[in-house]
Design an enzyme around this catalytic site. Structure first.
Site, short mmCIF file in Angstrom:
data_model
loop_
_atom_site.label_atom_id
_atom_site.label_comp_id
_atom_site.label_asym_id
_atom_site.label_seq_id
_atom_site.Cartn_x
_atom_site.Cartn_y
_atom_site.Cartn_z
N GLU A 78 57.23 -7.79 4.65
CA GLU A 78 58.51 -8.52 4.62
C GLU A 78 58.73 -9.28 5.92
OE1 GLU A 78 61.90 -6.19 3.33
OE2 GLU A 78 63.26 -7.56 4.36
N LYS A 116 67.70 1.47 3.30
CA LYS A 116 66.47 0.71 3.05
C LYS A 116 66.03 0.01 4.34
CE LYS A 116 63.96 -2.99 1.61
NZ LYS A 116 63.61 -4.19 2.36
N ASP A 142 51.89 9.07 4.48
CA ASP A 142 52.40 8.93 3.12
C ASP A 142 53.87 8.50 3.16
OD1 ASP A 142 53.43 9.35 0.59
OD2 ASP A 142 52.41 11.26 0.27
N HIS A 179 66.36 -14.31 8.49
CA HIS A 179 65.44 -13.94 7.43
C HIS A 179 64.73 -15.18 6.88
CE1 HIS A 179 64.13 -10.91 4.59
NE2 HIS A 179 64.13 -11.87 3.69
C1 MEV Z 1 66.28 -6.08 4.19
O1 MEV Z 1 64.94 -5.70 4.01
C2 MEV Z 1 67.04 -4.95 4.85
C3 MEV Z 1 68.53 -5.19 5.00
O2 MEV Z 1 69.10 -5.53 3.75
C4 MEV Z 1 69.11 -3.92 5.55
C5 MEV Z 1 70.61 -3.90 5.60
O3 MEV Z 1 71.28 -4.59 4.82
O4 MEV Z 1 71.12 -3.13 6.45
C6 MEV Z 1 68.79 -6.35 5.92
#
Ligand code: MEV
Length: 443
Positions: free
Chosen positions: A86, A280, A296, A393
Site C-alpha cells: 500500500e 487497520k 505469520d 495517499h
Molecule cells: C489506510 O490503510 C489506513 C487508514 O485508513 C487508517 C486510519 O484511518 O486510521 C488511514
C-alpha cells in the site's frame, strides 16, 4: 478463467506442467508462461526453496520491501524493514519515526511473553473426579512430552502451567485442558501443537483406558494452540509536551491539534466502524514488519482484533492521555512473533531483515513491530485530523496511477511536478496525460 470439470492430480504435476496447464486455459498461453517464468528467481536453488514453502507453486509474487529509517526505540536507532504494497504506509511510518525521534523516540516495554493452547474435549463423566486425579494425570502428560520439551527447556522455555477448565456453562459437556508455554524466541506454533497432540492422547488414555472413570468415553475434539495470546503483550508509547506540536499544521495550534487528536482516538474507543479502520492502520505497520521478518501476520492480526474486543466491544487498540500539559499516546498489543524457526531463517529476505535489526530476540521484535504500528497509527490520525488522508495517499498513489496508464519516465517526471500543486485523482491524472500527449503530438 472458469472451468466445468474438477482437475485431479494437479499437485502431482511438475511445476512446468502446472504452468502449461494453467496457460493452456488462458488466451495467449506463450505470454502467460513467459510472464510466470519471468518472476522466477535467477538462482535455481533459491527458487526451489521458495517453491517448497507452499504447494502448487507456479512462481513468486513480488511485494515491495522498504525501510523506515530513524526509528528510535528505548534510545536505540533502528532501520526497520517493511513489506507492504500500500502506497504511503512506509512513508507514514518513516515520517512519524522522524518526528518522534526528535522527542525522545518510542518507549516500549514487554509485559509478558506467555503463549497458550488447549485440548478441547467433550465428556459426560465425573469432572470432579478428574480434577482430583489431575496431579497424577499432569505428571503423566509432562512425561509424555519430555522428548519434545527437552530442547526448549535448554533454551530456558517449555511448559509453564497446565489446568483443566470447565466450559459446561457455555456448551454442554465441554472442557479444556489449557496449557501455557514459554517458547523463547520462536513463535512456537509447531512446538505447542506437538505438545498438545501428545497431551490429547495421554488424556484420552488416562480417562478411557485407566479404569478410573467408568464407561463414559472422553472425546477429544481438537488440540491446537490459540492465536489469542493476551499474556504475550507489549506496551509502546510516545510522549511530549503539548507545546511540542506547535507548527504541526498551518491551520491548528498545538492545543487544537491535541484536542482533535484526542477526540479522534476517543471516537475509535466507542465506535466500531471507526475502531476497525483505526486498528487497520496499526496493522499496516505491524503486518509489514511481520512479513519482512517471515512471521505469520494472520496470527498477529487475529490476536490483535480479539484483544481489541476483550471487554465485549471492539475498540481502538491505542489510548491517549492528555494531562498537565503533556501528551501521551500508547499502544498495548499482544504479539506472538518469532525470530527463530519457521521462515525466519529460511527466507533469505527474512534473514536479512533480522540481521538489519541486529538479530533481535522475539521480545525485541515485539517492541519493534508495535512501534511501527504506533508510528503508522499516529501518522494516520495526524493526517486525518489535519489535512485529511487523501492528499498524502494520492500523492504516493500517483505513480501507481501513472503506471496504469503506461506513462513514460518523462511523463512521470512532468506529472510528479504538476501534482505537487494539484489534487491527484484517477481522472485528473488521465486528463493531465492526455493534455501532455496531445501537446507532444502537435509537436
Ligand atoms: C489506510 O490503510 C489506513 C487508514 O485508513 C487508517 C486510519 O484511518 O486510521 C488511514
Amino acid at each position: 478463467m472458469t472451468r466445468k470439470h474438477i482437475i485431479s492430480g494437479f499437485s502431482k504435476l511438475s511445476k512446468e506442467k502446472k504452468i502449461a496447464l494453467i496457460a493452456s486455459r488462458m488466451t495467449d498461453s506463450e505470454r502467460v508462461i513467459a510472464e510466470l517464468e519471468s518472476f522466477w528467481h535467477r538462482d535455481p536453488e533459491i527458487q526451489k526453496l521458495f517453491d517448497e514453502f507452499s504447494e502448487n507453486t507456479l512462481t513468486n509474487y513480488f511485494f515491495p520491501y522498504g525501510i523506515a529509517p530513524n526509528v528510535k526505540i528505548n534510545g536505540e536507532l533502528f532501520m526497520v524493514p517493511m513489506v507492504i504494497e500500500e502506497s504511503s504506509v512506509v512513508a507514514a511510518a518513516a515520517n512519524s519515526a522522524k518526528f518522534w525521534a526528535g522527542k525522545g523516540g518510542f518507549h516500549s516495554e514487554i509485559i509478558s511473553t506467555v503463549k497458550n493452547g488447549q485440548v478441547h474435549f467433550v465428556w459426560k463423566g465425573d469432572f470432579n473426579r478428574l480434577k482430583e486425579l489431575f496431579p497424577q494425570l499432569k505428571e503423566k502428560l509432562l512425561a509424555r512430552t519430555a522428548p519434545i520439551t527437552a530442547n526448549m527447556e535448554k533454551r530456558g522455555g517449555g511448559v509453564l502451567d497446565m489446568e483443566l477448565v470447565d466450559m459446561t456453562s457455555s456448551l454442554d459437556d465441554y472442557y479444556q485442558l489449557s496449557v501455557k508455554f514459554d517458547t523463547r524466541d520462536s513463535m512456537g506454533a509447531n512446538f505447542i501443537n506437538s505438545c498438545l497432540e501428545e497431551y490429547a492422547a495421554g488424556l484420552r488414555e488416562f480417562v478411557n483406558e485407566s479404569g478410573h472413570f467408568g464407561e463414559e468415553p472422553l472425546h477429544v475434539i481438537m488440540s491446537i494452540l490459540s492465536n489469542y495470546t493476551p499474556e504475550c503483550t507489549v506496551r509502546t508509547w510516545v510522549e511530549c509536551d503539548i507545546s511540542d506540536f506547535a507548527g504541526i499544521d498551518d491551520q491548528l495550534t498545538a492545543e487544537e491539534f491535541v484536542w482533535k487528536f484526542e477526540k479522534a482516538v476517543q471516537i475509535a474507543g466507542v465506535d466500531v466502524y471507526r475502531a476497525a479502520t483505526h486498528n487497520k492502520g496499526i496493522f499496516n505497520g505491524v503486518d509489514a514488519v511481520a512479513l519482512a521478518t517471515g512471521n505469520d501476520f494472520r496470527a498477529i492480526e487475529a490476536c490483535g482484533h480479539a484483544w481489541a474486543a476483550r471487554d465485549g466491544q471492539y475498540r481502538s487498540l491505542t489510548e491517549v492521555r492528555v494531562e498537565g500539559g503533556r501528551f501521551l499516546y500508547s499502544l498495548t498489543l499482544p504479539i506472538a512473533i518469532g525470530t527463530v524457526g519457521g521462515l525466519t531463517s529460511l527466507h533469505p529476505m527474512a534473514r536479512f531483515s533480522l540481521q538489519l535489526l541486529g538479530n533481535p530476540s522475539a521480545p525485541q521484535l515485539m517492541q519493534i513491530a508495535s512501534v511501527i504500528g504506533l508510528a503508522n497509527n499516529f501518522g494516520a490520525v495526524k493526517s486525518l485530523t489535519t489535512k485529511g488522508i487523501q492528499i498524502g495517499h494520492m500523492k504516493m498513489h500517483l505513480l501507481n496511477i501513472l503506471n496504469m496508464f503506461n506513462a513514460e519516465e518523462r511523463e512521470k517526471a512532468k506529472a510528479v511536478e504538476f501534482f505537487k500543486n494539484h489534487k491527484v485523482s484517477y481522472s485528473a491524472v488521465a486528463e493531465f496525460l492526455e493534455s501532455i500527449r496531445k501537446k507532444r503530438a502537435k509537436g
